[in-house]
Design a protein around this motif. Structure first.
Motif, mmCIF file in Angstrom:
data_model
loop_
_atom_site.group_PDB
_atom_site.id
_atom_site.type_symbol
_atom_site.label_atom_id
_atom_site.label_comp_id
_atom_site.label_asym_id
_atom_site.label_seq_id
_atom_site.Cartn_x
_atom_site.Cartn_y
_atom_site.Cartn_z
ATOM 1 N N PHE A 128 0.802 -1.222 0.000
ATOM 2 C CA PHE A 128 0.000 0.000 0.000
ATOM 3 C C PHE A 128 0.841 1.281 0.000
ATOM 4 O O PHE A 128 0.338 2.342 -0.335
ATOM 5 C CB PHE A 128 -0.942 0.035 1.205
ATOM 6 N N ASP A 129 2.117 1.208 0.411
ATOM 7 C CA ASP A 129 2.924 2.431 0.512
ATOM 8 C C ASP A 129 4.117 2.458 -0.439
ATOM 9 O O ASP A 129 4.956 3.348 -0.352
ATOM 10 C CB ASP A 129 3.381 2.652 1.960
ATOM 11 N N GLY A 130 4.221 1.498 -1.356
ATOM 12 C CA GLY A 130 5.248 1.525 -2.383
ATOM 13 C C GLY A 130 6.662 1.205 -1.935
ATOM 14 O O GLY A 130 7.616 1.527 -2.630
ATOM 15 N N ASP A 135 1.923 -5.279 3.030
ATOM 16 C CA ASP A 135 1.164 -4.598 4.068
ATOM 17 C C ASP A 135 -0.157 -5.343 4.242
ATOM 18 O O ASP A 135 -0.606 -6.060 3.339
ATOM 19 C CB ASP A 135 0.886 -3.152 3.662
ATOM 20 N N LEU A 136 -0.795 -5.154 5.383
ATOM 21 C CA LEU A 136 -2.036 -5.857 5.693
ATOM 22 C C LEU A 136 -3.148 -4.850 5.977
ATOM 23 O O LEU A 136 -3.005 -3.984 6.836
ATOM 24 C CB LEU A 136 -1.834 -6.752 6.920
ATOM 25 N N ALA A 137 -4.259 -4.962 5.243
ATOM 26 C CA ALA A 137 -5.454 -4.156 5.503
ATOM 27 C C ALA A 137 -6.523 -5.084 6.058
ATOM 28 O O ALA A 137 -6.781 -6.156 5.494
ATOM 29 C CB ALA A 137 -5.948 -3.491 4.225
ATOM 30 N N VAL A 146 -4.886 -0.487 8.677
ATOM 31 C CA VAL A 146 -3.809 -0.782 7.733
ATOM 32 C C VAL A 146 -2.520 -0.885 8.525
ATOM 33 O O VAL A 146 -2.147 0.026 9.252
ATOM 34 C CB VAL A 146 -3.688 0.316 6.653
ATOM 35 N N SER A 147 -1.841 -2.016 8.385
ATOM 36 C CA SER A 147 -0.557 -2.237 9.040
ATOM 37 C C SER A 147 0.495 -2.364 7.954
ATOM 38 O O SER A 147 0.388 -3.227 7.078
ATOM 39 C CB SER A 147 -0.597 -3.502 9.891
ATOM 40 N N LEU A 148 1.487 -1.485 7.995
ATOM 41 C CA LEU A 148 2.512 -1.467 6.959
ATOM 42 C C LEU A 148 3.662 -2.389 7.311
ATOM 43 O O LEU A 148 4.060 -2.469 8.471
ATOM 44 C CB LEU A 148 3.016 -0.036 6.759
ATOM 45 N N GLY A 149 4.190 -3.063 6.302
ATOM 46 C CA GLY A 149 5.307 -3.965 6.502
ATOM 47 C C GLY A 149 6.565 -3.224 6.901
ATOM 48 O O GLY A 149 6.732 -2.040 6.611
ATOM 49 N N SER A 150 7.441 -3.934 7.596
ATOM 50 C CA SER A 150 8.727 -3.356 7.971
ATOM 51 C C SER A 150 9.811 -4.408 7.768
ATOM 52 O O SER A 150 9.523 -5.594 7.769
ATOM 53 C CB SER A 150 8.706 -2.877 9.425
ATOM 54 N N ARG A 156 3.377 -3.478 11.184
ATOM 55 C CA ARG A 156 3.291 -2.615 12.347
ATOM 56 C C ARG A 156 2.100 -1.700 12.112
ATOM 57 O O ARG A 156 1.868 -1.255 10.990
ATOM 58 C CB ARG A 156 4.571 -1.811 12.560
ATOM 59 N N LEU A 157 1.315 -1.453 13.139
ATOM 60 C CA LEU A 157 0.124 -0.638 12.986
ATOM 61 C C LEU A 157 0.511 0.794 12.681
ATOM 62 O O LEU A 157 1.304 1.392 13.399
ATOM 63 C CB LEU A 157 -0.708 -0.694 14.268
ATOM 64 N N THR A 158 -0.043 1.349 11.597
ATOM 65 C CA THR A 158 0.279 2.725 11.256
ATOM 66 C C THR A 158 -0.947 3.586 10.991
ATOM 67 O O THR A 158 -0.844 4.789 11.018
ATOM 68 C CB THR A 158 1.182 2.795 10.017
ATOM 69 N N ALA A 159 -2.071 2.989 10.709
ATOM 70 C CA ALA A 159 -3.252 3.793 10.410
ATOM 71 C C ALA A 159 -4.503 3.062 10.861
ATOM 72 O O ALA A 159 -4.594 1.848 10.728
ATOM 73 C CB ALA A 159 -3.324 4.067 8.911
ATOM 74 N N PHE A 160 -5.434 3.801 11.403
ATOM 75 C CA PHE A 160 -6.680 3.217 11.870
ATOM 76 C C PHE A 160 -7.794 4.172 11.496
ATOM 77 O O PHE A 160 -7.748 5.347 11.867
ATOM 78 C CB PHE A 160 -6.612 3.019 13.389
ATOM 79 N N PHE A 161 -8.748 3.722 10.737
ATOM 80 C CA PHE A 161 -9.823 4.571 10.254
ATOM 81 C C PHE A 161 -11.144 4.066 10.811
ATOM 82 O O PHE A 161 -11.366 2.873 10.880
ATOM 83 C CB PHE A 161 -9.879 4.544 8.721
ATOM 84 N N ARG A 162 -11.996 4.981 11.190
ATOM 85 C CA ARG A 162 -13.298 4.606 11.716
ATOM 86 C C ARG A 162 -14.366 5.494 11.114
ATOM 87 O O ARG A 162 -14.177 6.675 10.933
ATOM 88 C CB ARG A 162 -13.337 4.758 13.233
#
Length: 166
Positions: A128-130, A135-137, A146-150, A156-162
């Motif tokens: 998702f971030d190039g 990454d896992l949604a 959305v948890s971005l790979g490292s 690792r958790l980086t964004a949470f939308f509600r």
């Protein structure tokens, strides 16, 4: 592959390093009003002619599932299985579970790989971030996480939308 007691199935094809053809994982809703058991099942590809059950791989449990995704999150030779489980009866807890193949069986590595509990109804793995890392949604009724790979771990958790909108 018939399983007359299973209901509400979701499936994922899984690439294992030892097999040239994909295997199949099928989830089932564990709660039944008639009380009959309903298990998730793992099937190994039998040379392209069909699938055979392999309960010894450790995934034939009644943990339920509304979604399943196969993806290589840890950059080894096998894909991992990520499952939206709906029941805690198998001892693994309810929510998103990640199973990693160790060469002989699947091992629950959810917390070891940094995936936090989340009662997902669906999920997707993509970059998702190039940054060329998976990454896992995870999605549920009114939330998207959305948890971005490292490089040191798969997510690792980086964004949470509600949203409270229907």
């Amino acid at each position: 592959m018939l399983d007359i007691t299973s209901r509400g199935r979701a499936a994922a094809f899984v690439d294992l390093a030892a097999d040239p053809l994909p295997s199949l994982y099928v989830t089932s809703e564990p709660v039944r009003i008639d009380g009959l058991p309903s298990f998730n099942r793992f099937f190994r590809n039998a040379g392209g002619t069909g699938f055979v059950p392999v309960p010894e791989f450790g995934l034939d449990v009644s943990s339920g599932g509304v979604c399943a995704v196969a993806a290589n999150l840890d950059a080894d030779a096998d894909e991992e299985l990520i499952v939206c489980t709906t029941d805690a009866s198998s001892g693994g807890g309810m929510g998103t579970r990640l199973y990693d193949f160790d060469g002989t069986r699947f091992v629950d590595r959810t917390s070891a790989l940094g995936i936090q509990p989340f009662s997902a109804l669906d999920m997707e793995v993509a970059d998702f971030d190039g940054d060329s890392l998976p990454d896992l949604a995870q999605l549920r009724a009114n939330r998207l996480r959305v948890s971005l790979g490292s490089p040191t771990g798969p997510v690792r958790l980086t964004a949470f939308f509600r949203t409270d909108e229907p």
